[in-house]
Design a protein around this motif. Structure first.
Motif, PDB file in Angstrom:
ATOM      1  N   GLN A 346       0.833  -1.208   0.000  1.00  0.00           N
ATOM      2  CA  GLN A 346       0.000   0.000   0.000  1.00  0.00           C
ATOM      3  C   GLN A 346       0.874   1.268   0.000  1.00  0.00           C
ATOM      4  N   PHE A 347       2.123   1.090  -0.320  1.00  0.00           N
ATOM      5  CA  PHE A 347       3.120   2.163  -0.272  1.00  0.00           C
ATOM      6  C   PHE A 347       3.258   2.870  -1.612  1.00  0.00           C
ATOM      7  N   ILE A 348       3.364   4.199  -1.567  1.00  0.00           N
ATOM      8  CA  ILE A 348       3.796   4.972  -2.730  1.00  0.00           C
ATOM      9  C   ILE A 348       4.849   5.976  -2.251  1.00  0.00           C
ATOM     10  N   ARG A 349       5.655   6.444  -3.172  1.00  0.00           N
ATOM     11  CA  ARG A 349       6.675   7.431  -2.830  1.00  0.00           C
ATOM     12  C   ARG A 349       6.569   8.637  -3.759  1.00  0.00           C
ATOM     13  N   ALA A 350       6.460   9.800  -3.140  1.00  0.00           N
ATOM     14  CA  ALA A 350       6.603  11.048  -3.886  1.00  0.00           C
ATOM     15  C   ALA A 350       7.941  11.645  -3.482  1.00  0.00           C
ATOM     16  N   SER A 351       8.606  12.312  -4.388  1.00  0.00           N
ATOM     17  CA  SER A 351       9.895  12.921  -4.045  1.00  0.00           C
ATOM     18  C   SER A 351      10.031  14.246  -4.780  1.00  0.00           C
ATOM     19  N   PHE A 352      10.587  15.219  -4.060  1.00  0.00           N
ATOM     20  CA  PHE A 352      10.647  16.594  -4.550  1.00  0.00           C
ATOM     21  C   PHE A 352      11.947  16.903  -5.277  1.00  0.00           C
ATOM     22  N   GLY A 353      11.872  17.946  -6.094  1.00  0.00           N
ATOM     23  CA  GLY A 353      13.049  18.490  -6.751  1.00  0.00           C
ATOM     24  C   GLY A 353      13.050  19.994  -6.630  1.00  0.00           C
TER      25      GLY A 353
END
Length: 375
Positions: A346-353
């Motif tokens: 149930q995991f998702i990853r968002a990552s910033f730039g």
């Protein structure tokens, strides 16, 4: 589409692209050639090596360019093992390592090494005390990643490195996710791996750093390029662009860090009313986590579905490390925190730039809430 997958890769910066193009035209020669054109490439490569070495507080003579972070991980570890006493058959790593190293250490087990895979605590941390407890009389090498690409946990590698240095045990760290994002100094670390495409440089190039005082042997005997570290003509334009990206990101690192922390705090605040349904992992550990990584659990909904829905609404996120896409197994770093396999899916990853804005985060939050409410 709004890109929120910077932990997987970054777009090449205008400055890095400019230097790449310029070097491709002026430093196209083989850096090992002895004629004047080769000398131009050799000087460009030397300058690039110096910039990378300076950025980590290391000696430029210990910088070896590779095809990326994964190769740097594997070749660095194997080269260090080749230089160890043959009686040093015990190795220490963690269950959360990048797939390139995790699978490599599994292979080393089949080749006669004893490998201890350390588990993290509930926050994803590997403590110095747990490393010390695992050490045996024949421990030769320890490899612990600096920052995890999925949950963002940061390990105290300087502290661990200093302790291992006093015991005469070689220490390597995968710093691909942390290079250019948080302070990194190799004074007490024997070897690290870094990558260009995580910091707005070109893909296909990374680097391994091995302290020049550390003994190692080449993986492939007879190799002449990169002081025998790896075969193949060095991509000088890519090295120049990598060094440019490194120099640029180091100049702006603190500003980027504060920007990412602000975005992460905003996301947490906006989702507070939905915290029972949408959880940010490791938030209690925020001072030991990378601010640019948002590890998210959406209760009762598979991450693959959420990721595809985000994509449909114009947001690019992931379900974990890009190097594990295609595998059916859940993210091992999430499982290591104590979640079941089903929960970890149930995991998702968002990552910033650097180009991520507050408006992007507000819109992303709205989409996540819509997905949950309409499921």
């Amino acid at each position: 589409m709004i890109y929120l997958d910077y932990a997987a890769t970054t777009p090449m910066s205008d400055n890095a692209l400019h230097i790449y193009t310029k070097a491709a035209k002026s430093a196209f020669g083989n850096s090992s050639s002895l004629h004047d054109i080769g000398e131009i490439s050799a000087k460009t490569l030397h300058a690039s090596r110096k910039i990378i070495g300076d950025s980590i507080g290391g000696n430029e003579k210990g910088v070896y360019f590779t095809s990326g972070g994964s190769e740097a991980n594997i070749v660095a570890v194997q080269s260090l093992l080749n230089g160890l006493d043959s009686n040093k058959k015990h190795l220490i790593t963690t269950v959360m390592e990048h797939s390139s190293l995790f699978t490599y250490f599994k292979r080393l087990e089949s080749e006669g090494f004893e490998v201890t895979f350390l588990p993290p605590d509930k926050y994803g941390n590997i403590s110095l005390s747990s490393v010390k407890k695992a050490i045996k009389s024949d421990t030769g090498l320890v490899s612990i990643q600096h920052g995890n690409s999925e949950i963002g946990s940061i390990q105290p590698i300087e502290e661990i490195g200093l302790s291992l240095k006093e015991m005469g045990i070689i220490f390597h760290s995968d710093c691909v996710q942390t290079f250019g994002k948080i302070p990194l100094n190799v004074t007490n670390i024997d070897a690290i791996s870094i990558s260009s495409h995580k910091i707005y440089g070109p893909k296909g190039i990374g680097a391994a750093y091995i302290n020049p005082s550390i003994h190692w042997h080449p993986v492939i005997q007879g190799t002449t390029h990169e002081s025998g570290f790896r075969p193949g003509t060095v991509d000088v334009p890519a090295a120049a662009a990598f060094a440019t990206a490194a120099n640029d990101i180091m100049t702006n690192r603190n500003d980027f860090y504060n920007h990412y922390q602000k975005l992460k705090n905003l996301f947490i605040d906006l989702l507070h009313p939905y915290k029972e349904k949408i959880t940010v992992l490791n938030w209690d550990n925020k001072f030991h986590s990378l601010p640019n990584i948002l590890p998210i659990m959406v209760k009762g909904i598979e991450g693959q579905y959420v990721m595809l829905e985000c994509n449909r609404f114009g947001f690019a996120v992931s379900t974990g490390s890009a190097c594990q896409v295609g595998m059916q197994a859940p993210p091992k770093s999430v499982v290591a925190l104590g979640y079941s396999d089903q929960e970890a899916k149930q995991f998702i990853r968002a990552s910033f730039g650097k180009d991520t804005t507050e408006e992007h985060i507000r819109r992303f939050t709205d989409i996540l809430i819509r997905i949950v409410e309409n499921f």
